[in-house]
Write an enzyme that holds these catalytic residues in place. Structure first.
Site, short mmCIF file in Angstrom:
data_model
loop_
_atom_site.label_atom_id
_atom_site.label_comp_id
_atom_site.label_asym_id
_atom_site.label_seq_id
_atom_site.Cartn_x
_atom_site.Cartn_y
_atom_site.Cartn_z
N SER A 1 88.16 41.87 -5.85
CA SER A 1 88.81 41.23 -4.70
C SER A 1 90.20 40.72 -5.08
O SER A 1 90.51 40.48 -6.25
CB SER A 1 87.96 40.06 -4.19
OG SER A 1 86.70 40.52 -3.79
N1 SAM Z 1 82.78 39.93 -6.90
C1 SAM Z 1 83.32 41.20 -7.32
C2 SAM Z 1 84.36 41.07 -8.39
O1 SAM Z 1 84.69 39.92 -8.78
O2 SAM Z 1 84.82 42.11 -8.87
C3 SAM Z 1 83.88 42.00 -6.18
C4 SAM Z 1 82.84 42.85 -5.65
S1 SAM Z 1 83.15 44.15 -4.55
C5 SAM Z 1 84.33 43.53 -3.39
C6 SAM Z 1 81.56 44.07 -3.69
C7 SAM Z 1 80.39 44.44 -4.54
O3 SAM Z 1 79.20 44.20 -3.78
C8 SAM Z 1 80.34 45.91 -4.95
O4 SAM Z 1 80.28 46.00 -6.34
C9 SAM Z 1 79.06 46.43 -4.29
O5 SAM Z 1 78.40 47.43 -5.04
C10 SAM Z 1 78.24 45.15 -4.18
N2 SAM Z 1 77.17 45.15 -3.19
C11 SAM Z 1 77.13 45.68 -1.93
N3 SAM Z 1 75.95 45.42 -1.34
C12 SAM Z 1 75.20 44.71 -2.24
C13 SAM Z 1 73.89 44.14 -2.21
N4 SAM Z 1 73.08 44.25 -1.16
N5 SAM Z 1 73.47 43.47 -3.31
C14 SAM Z 1 74.27 43.34 -4.40
N6 SAM Z 1 75.51 43.86 -4.49
C15 SAM Z 1 75.99 44.52 -3.41
#
Ligand code: SAM
Length: 215
Positions: A59
């Site tokens: 992000s």
């Molecule tokens: N917090 C992260 C960082 O600091 O890099 C940014 C993450 S990215 C914007 C969103 C993440 O959410 C992705 O890696 C995606 O695979 C994960 N994601 C999507 N749905 C999910 C779920 N139901 N449970 C866990 N992770 C999930």
């Protein structure tokens, strides 16, 4: 050099309205370049989201700072993150002295983040799985942060908040979301406020989008 760039980023975030000194201090300390592909290291301290592979992103620093500020945590609090991704957001929370639990649904990203946490000595409880249902085993949490966009407020997450705890979650259609801050006031009562127009990758899973039908 990278310390200087982080200090510049902190100044930019202050100008954009981030006030919490603990949040700003964590941004000043955590080396964002460690959490992105090496080929993009020169962009590490730009206030922008960056690709981390598998169609996912780290992000924008402003978003990380804003969401962290909205959690309103104090040192030692227990916090659950949904969407470990690169591990940067979890590292910021750890740097602030929180007990951090984080769930990632993409196995490769989970493994990569776990390895990085070990290498950097960041003690985060990281799990591979569907975070849209929370992590009941360690509930209740003082804060829950969802770093992917959800079609609605996931009830399983509000249920896992401690009294006084806050859930920060982007909610809305696929192409943009409002950031909701839900505070648990008592066993039954919650309050909510929202901040418009953020853009996140989709939260998939049981209480998120259907992975086969998200486009
Ligand atoms: N917090 C992260 C960082 O600091 O890099 C940014 C993450 S990215 C914007 C969103 C993440 O959410 C992705 O890696 C995606 O695979 C994960 N994601 C999507 N749905 C999910 C779920 N139901 N449970 C866990 N992770 C999930």
């Amino acid at each position: 050099m990278s310390r200087f760039l982080r200090e510049q980023l902190v100044e930019e975030l202050k100008q954009k309205g981030i006030k919490d000194p603990e949040v700003l201090n964590a941004i000043k300390t955590v080396e964002r370049e460690k959490f992105i592909p090496q080929s993009m290291a020169h962009l590490a301290y730009k206030d922008t989201a960056l690709p981390i592979g598998y169609d996912q992103t780290i992000s924008q620093p402003f978003t990380v700072a804003f969401m962290t500020e909205m959690l309103n945590l104090k040192k030692g609090d227990k916090v659950l993150e949904i969407g470990t991704g690169s591990g940067y957001q979890a590292a910021i929370l750890y740097q602030m002295g929180m007990r951090v639990y984080s769930i990632e649904i993409n196995l490769e990203l989970h493994n990569k983040a776990k390895k990085l946490f070990d290498e950097l000595g960041i003690r985060v409880y990281a799990k591979f799985g569907d975070g849209s249902v929370g992590w009941q085993e360690f509930a209740p949490y003082n804060g829950i942060i969802v770093t992917a966009g959800s079609p609605s407020i996931p009830n399983k997450l509000t249920e896992q908040l401690a009294i006084g705890g806050r859930l920060v979650v982007p909610v809305g259609p696929r192409d943009y979301q409002d950031l909701y801050v839900i505070t648990r006031l008592s066993e039954e009562e919650y309050s909510q406020e929202s901040y418009p127009r953020f853009i996140f990758v989709p939260l998939i899973g049981k209480n998120g989008w259907d992975i086969n039908n998200i486009k």
